[in-house]
Design a protein around this motif. Structure first.
Motif, PDB file in Angstrom:
ATOM      1  N   LYS A 110      41.632 -11.452  10.902  1.00  0.00           N
ATOM      2  CA  LYS A 110      41.106 -12.623  11.606  1.00  0.00           C
ATOM      3  C   LYS A 110      41.160 -13.885  10.753  1.00  0.00           C
ATOM      4  N   ASP A 111      41.161 -13.736   9.444  1.00  0.00           N
ATOM      5  CA  ASP A 111      41.238 -14.921   8.590  1.00  0.00           C
ATOM      6  C   ASP A 111      42.679 -15.389   8.370  1.00  0.00           C
ATOM      7  N   GLY A 112      43.641 -14.676   8.971  1.00  0.00           N
ATOM      8  CA  GLY A 112      45.038 -15.082   8.896  1.00  0.00           C
ATOM      9  C   GLY A 112      45.831 -14.423   7.788  1.00  0.00           C
ATOM     10  N   SER A 113      45.195 -13.579   6.981  1.00  0.00           N
ATOM     11  CA  SER A 113      45.927 -12.923   5.897  1.00  0.00           C
ATOM     12  C   SER A 113      46.585 -11.635   6.398  1.00  0.00           C
ATOM     13  N   VAL A 114      47.709 -11.296   5.792  1.00  0.00           N
ATOM     14  CA  VAL A 114      48.438 -10.087   6.156  1.00  0.00           C
ATOM     15  C   VAL A 114      47.746  -8.889   5.506  1.00  0.00           C
ATOM     16  N   LEU A 115      47.332  -7.932   6.344  1.00  0.00           N
ATOM     17  CA  LEU A 115      46.659  -6.729   5.844  1.00  0.00           C
ATOM     18  C   LEU A 115      47.635  -5.603   5.567  1.00  0.00           C
ATOM     19  N   LEU A 116      48.579  -5.410   6.477  1.00  0.00           N
ATOM     20  CA  LEU A 116      49.532  -4.302   6.369  1.00  0.00           C
ATOM     21  C   LEU A 116      50.922  -4.752   6.765  1.00  0.00           C
ATOM     22  N   ARG A 117      51.904  -4.180   6.115  1.00  0.00           N
ATOM     23  CA  ARG A 117      53.309  -4.300   6.509  1.00  0.00           C
ATOM     24  C   ARG A 117      53.868  -2.897   6.474  1.00  0.00           C
ATOM     25  N   LYS A 118      54.372  -2.437   7.603  1.00  0.00           N
ATOM     26  CA  LYS A 118      54.909  -1.082   7.653  1.00  0.00           C
ATOM     27  C   LYS A 118      56.342  -1.122   8.184  1.00  0.00           C
ATOM     28  N   PRO A 119      57.276  -0.476   7.478  1.00  0.00           N
ATOM     29  CA  PRO A 119      58.672  -0.454   7.922  1.00  0.00           C
ATOM     30  C   PRO A 119      58.957   0.703   8.890  1.00  0.00           C
ATOM     31  N   PHE A 120      57.910   1.327   9.390  1.00  0.00           N
ATOM     32  CA  PHE A 120      58.053   2.446  10.326  1.00  0.00           C
ATOM     33  C   PHE A 120      56.853   2.425  11.267  1.00  0.00           C
ATOM     34  N   PRO A 121      56.957   3.063  12.424  1.00  0.00           N
ATOM     35  CA  PRO A 121      55.825   3.057  13.358  1.00  0.00           C
ATOM     36  C   PRO A 121      54.588   3.689  12.731  1.00  0.00           C
ATOM     37  N   TRP A 122      53.458   3.101  13.037  1.00  0.00           N
ATOM     38  CA  TRP A 122      52.187   3.573  12.495  1.00  0.00           C
ATOM     39  C   TRP A 122      51.267   3.910  13.640  1.00  0.00           C
ATOM     40  N   SER A 123      50.536   4.978  13.526  1.00  0.00           N
ATOM     41  CA  SER A 123      49.654   5.408  14.603  1.00  0.00           C
ATOM     42  C   SER A 123      48.497   4.424  14.777  1.00  0.00           C
TER      43      SER A 123
END
Length: 149
Positions: A110-123
């Protein structure tokens, strides 16, 4: 949920942001229908999940969208909105900011920061666990409990 799939597929093949219109307001509220140029419009309101692919036919992209659709109501409880970009030739503002290579799923706080980057589908289960550990989400849970009782 059956009404949602054709609408999502239409959105996917257009190469723009997914549109999901159904009678279920929780489901329809997580998929954004406008072209988003800046994630700042979601700051302190929503937690965007941005799903990138080089094509709407990418198997990883399709699987990620299916995961998100299946538990859209739980994501809506967490103020999640889903944005997609399946046209790398447009070089959208989201692509310029987040720099995906092929398929990529990004969770933004919500503060605009990137929490996760995943190069594959995530559940969605794992996504919700990540969201639920956030201090802002913990505060939301406490506030809802205190207003309910």
């Amino acid at each position: 949920m059956k009404h949602l799939l054709p609408i999502v597929l239409v959105g996917l093949f257009s190469g723009s942001v997914v549109s999901a219109e159904s009678g279920d307001t929780a489901t329809s509220s997580i998929f954004i229908t406008t072209d988003v140029q800046d994630l700042n419009e979601f700051v302190w309101e929503n937690r965007p999940i941005v799903v990138f692919a080089d094509s709407p036919n990418d198997p990883n992209f399709r699987q990620q969208i299916e995961f998100l659709e299946e538990r859209a109501d739980e994501l809506a409880e967490r103020d999640v909105v889903v944005l997609t970009d399946t046209d790398p030739s447009k070089d959208s503002a989201l692509r310029q900011k987040l720099r995906p290579r092929g398929f990529m799923m990004v969770l933004v706080s919500k503060d605009g920061s990137v929490l996760l980057r995943k190069p594959f589908p995530w559940s969605v289960r794992e996504l919700m666990r990540s969201i639920d550990r956030l201090p802002s989400r913990q505060r939301e849970i406490r506030e809802r409990r205190s207003s309910d009782g």
